[in-house]
Design a protein around this motif. Structure first.
Motif, PDB file in Angstrom:
ATOM      1  N   ASP A   9       0.836  -1.203   0.000  1.00 52.71           N
ATOM      2  CA  ASP A   9       0.000   0.000   0.000  1.00 52.71           C
ATOM      3  C   ASP A   9       0.871   1.254   0.000  1.00 52.71           C
ATOM      4  O   ASP A   9       0.610   2.215   0.719  1.00 52.71           O
ATOM      5  CB  ASP A   9      -0.919  -0.010   1.232  1.00 52.71           C
ATOM      6  CG  ASP A   9      -1.980   1.087   1.174  1.00 52.71           C
ATOM      7  OD1 ASP A   9      -2.346   1.505   0.061  1.00 52.71           O
ATOM      8  OD2 ASP A   9      -2.411   1.542   2.249  1.00 52.71           O
ATOM      9  N   THR A  14       3.000  11.984  -3.136  1.00 54.79           N
ATOM     10  CA  THR A  14       2.848  13.271  -2.460  1.00 54.79           C
ATOM     11  C   THR A  14       4.190  13.875  -2.042  1.00 54.79           C
ATOM     12  O   THR A  14       4.257  15.046  -1.686  1.00 54.79           O
ATOM     13  CB  THR A  14       1.961  13.126  -1.209  1.00 54.79           C
ATOM     14  OG1 THR A  14       2.509  12.120  -0.359  1.00 54.79           O
ATOM     15  CG2 THR A  14       0.544  12.716  -1.607  1.00 54.79           C
ATOM     16  N   LYS A 120      -4.903  16.526  14.906  1.00 52.27           N
ATOM     17  CA  LYS A 120      -5.123  16.164  13.499  1.00 52.27           C
ATOM     18  C   LYS A 120      -6.013  17.189  12.797  1.00 52.27           C
ATOM     19  O   LYS A 120      -5.732  17.603  11.662  1.00 52.27           O
ATOM     20  CB  LYS A 120      -5.766  14.783  13.426  1.00 52.27           C
ATOM     21  CG  LYS A 120      -6.041  14.313  12.004  1.00 52.27           C
ATOM     22  CD  LYS A 120      -6.691  12.931  11.996  1.00 52.27           C
ATOM     23  CE  LYS A 120      -6.957  12.473  10.570  1.00 52.27           C
ATOM     24  NZ  LYS A 120      -7.593  11.124  10.540  1.00 52.27           N
ATOM     25  N   ARG A 244       2.204  16.811   2.897  1.00 58.85           N
ATOM     26  CA  ARG A 244       0.940  16.120   2.625  1.00 58.85           C
ATOM     27  C   ARG A 244       1.161  14.616   2.678  1.00 58.85           C
ATOM     28  O   ARG A 244       2.274  14.143   2.806  1.00 58.85           O
ATOM     29  CB  ARG A 244       0.415  16.537   1.240  1.00 58.85           C
ATOM     30  CG  ARG A 244       0.177  18.046   1.089  1.00 58.85           C
ATOM     31  CD  ARG A 244      -0.847  18.545   2.079  1.00 58.85           C
ATOM     32  NE  ARG A 244      -1.056  19.987   1.971  1.00 58.85           N
ATOM     33  CZ  ARG A 244      -1.847  20.669   2.785  1.00 58.85           C
ATOM     34  NH1 ARG A 244      -2.488  20.054   3.770  1.00 58.85           N
ATOM     35  NH2 ARG A 244      -1.992  21.980   2.639  1.00 58.85           N
ATOM     36  N   GLY A 245       0.070  13.875   2.562  1.00 59.66           N
ATOM     37  CA  GLY A 245       0.188  12.417   2.577  1.00 59.66           C
ATOM     38  C   GLY A 245      -0.436  11.820   3.813  1.00 59.66           C
ATOM     39  O   GLY A 245      -1.155  12.484   4.571  1.00 59.66           O
ATOM     40  N   ARG A 246      -0.115  10.561   4.058  1.00 61.87           N
ATOM     41  CA  ARG A 246      -0.719   9.817   5.167  1.00 61.87           C
ATOM     42  C   ARG A 246       0.257   9.790   6.345  1.00 61.87           C
ATOM     43  O   ARG A 246       1.230   9.043   6.342  1.00 61.87           O
ATOM     44  CB  ARG A 246      -1.057   8.394   4.712  1.00 61.87           C
ATOM     45  CG  ARG A 246      -2.054   8.370   3.555  1.00 61.87           C
ATOM     46  CD  ARG A 246      -2.225   6.971   2.994  1.00 61.87           C
ATOM     47  NE  ARG A 246      -0.999   6.491   2.358  1.00 61.87           N
ATOM     48  CZ  ARG A 246      -0.888   5.286   1.777  1.00 61.87           C
ATOM     49  NH1 ARG A 246      -1.915   4.473   1.774  1.00 61.87           N
ATOM     50  NH2 ARG A 246       0.247   4.932   1.216  1.00 61.87           N
ATOM     51  N   HIS A 247      -0.037  10.612   7.350  1.00 59.92           N
ATOM     52  CA  HIS A 247       0.852  10.708   8.500  1.00 59.92           C
ATOM     53  C   HIS A 247       0.034  10.659   9.790  1.00 59.92           C
ATOM     54  O   HIS A 247      -1.028  11.260   9.895  1.00 59.92           O
ATOM     55  CB  HIS A 247       1.660  12.010   8.449  1.00 59.92           C
ATOM     56  CG  HIS A 247       2.452  12.165   7.198  1.00 59.92           C
ATOM     57  ND1 HIS A 247       3.565  11.416   6.925  1.00 59.92           N
ATOM     58  CD2 HIS A 247       2.271  12.984   6.122  1.00 59.92           C
ATOM     59  CE1 HIS A 247       4.049  11.766   5.748  1.00 59.92           C
ATOM     60  NE2 HIS A 247       3.283  12.708   5.238  1.00 59.92           N
ATOM     61  N   ASP A 248       0.552   9.934  10.777  1.00 59.97           N
ATOM     62  CA  ASP A 248      -0.137   9.833  12.056  1.00 59.97           C
ATOM     63  C   ASP A 248      -0.020  11.139  12.830  1.00 59.97           C
ATOM     64  O   ASP A 248       1.084  11.691  12.942  1.00 59.97           O
ATOM     65  CB  ASP A 248       0.466   8.718  12.902  1.00 59.97           C
ATOM     66  CG  ASP A 248       0.228   7.345  12.295  1.00 59.97           C
ATOM     67  OD1 ASP A 248      -0.920   7.071  11.905  1.00 59.97           O
ATOM     68  OD2 ASP A 248       1.194   6.553  12.224  1.00 59.97           O
TER      69      ASP A 248
END
Length: 282
Positions: A9, A14, A120, A244-248
């Protein structure tokens, strides 16, 4: 033992926009200064993804340690300004992995979740603290100078990318005590024990048979959506970056099993070095 994890995945698209912009709080510039290049697609070796190998190795170490009655438990003790109460070992075992923030104090879970979600929502992040306890560790592990058990534990825990501080036992809290308060007095039960455990199970770099207790400080996730000032390493001009992107919004809950793994690996190493675990002893 061969172990493989396939990342099915991945999405590094980004990161293209920040190829020449070192991210504040990340290892980007350090890598560039040392190696002359960096992997802009998520951090490479400095990414939290790298810890999957540690957790896998730690799982093997835990199996070895369990054969000798040694168990390692970590749990979240704070998120941002929300602190968990003191909990029992039984609560740590029963509750830690039963909630998303991996906190043994169930009354603090909701507040911790809210602190993470608020960060968040604001495009920001939060850090926290993790405590780890190892039970069943025999006395005599570690060396007097080089190879101190607490030194190796501190080095392993500081080797986790997000960790910025390590305490053993009371740690910095010991500076607020007198010697008469700090010293752990001995007594005999079924074996030699101490009445308190302010030293965290280690004296002079060697385990004393009491539970090993360490705490780590985990910094806020550096990848945040808020605009931050940086520089463009190609043009050598000031720049603004928005990651940007998928970050905790917090890596603290994800770091709990990593902390467990690192402690388990160090203890397994010391058990092997001492000859207490080996082919003829397993």
């Amino acid at each position: 033992i061969a172990m493989l994890v396939r990342n099915v995945d991945a999405d590094s698209s980004t990161y293209d926009a920040i190829r020449d912009l070192p991210r504040p709080g990340h290892a980007d510039y350090g890598y560039l200064a040392k190696y002359g290049l960096r992997d802009h697609r998520g951090g490479g070796r400095s990414s939290g993804r790298e810890t999957v190998g540690r957790v896998m190795g730690g799982a093997v170490a835990k199996k070895l340690l369990s054969l000798k009655g040694i168990y390692v438990y970590a749990h979240t003790t704070s998120i941002y300004d929300v602190r968990a109460r003191e909990v029992t070992l039984e609560e740590i075992i029963a509750n830690t992995y039963a909630n998303p923030v991996r906190c043994a104090d169930l009354k603090a879970v909701k507040e911790m979740e809210e602190a993470i979600l608020m960060a968040k929502k604001e495009g920001d992040s939060v850090g926290g603290t993790i405590e780890v306890i190892a039970t069943g560790v025999p006395p005599g592990l570690g060396e007097p100078v080089f190879g101190k058990l607490d030194g190796d534990l501190a080095g392993a825990l500081m080797g986790i990318g997000a960790v910025k501080g390590v305490e053993v036992g009371l740690g910095f809290g010991s500076t607020r005590l007198r010697g008469s308060e700090m010293n752990d007095e001995f007594y005999v039960d079924d074996r030699i024990k101490t009445r308190t455990n302010h030293a965290g199970g280690i004296l002079g770099g060697i385990s004393n048979g009491m539970p090993i207790v360490c705490r780590v400080a985990v910094k806020p996730t550096p990848s945040i959506a808020k605009p931050q000032r940086t520089v463009n390493v190609k043009t050598m001009r000031d720049a603004v970056i928005e990651v940007r992107g998928r970050h905790d919004p917090s890596v603290v809950p994800r770091a709990v099993p990593v902390v467990e793994a690192m402690v388990a690996l160090v203890l397994a190493d010391h058990m092997l070095l001492s000859g207490r675990i080996g082919p003829e002893r397993v």
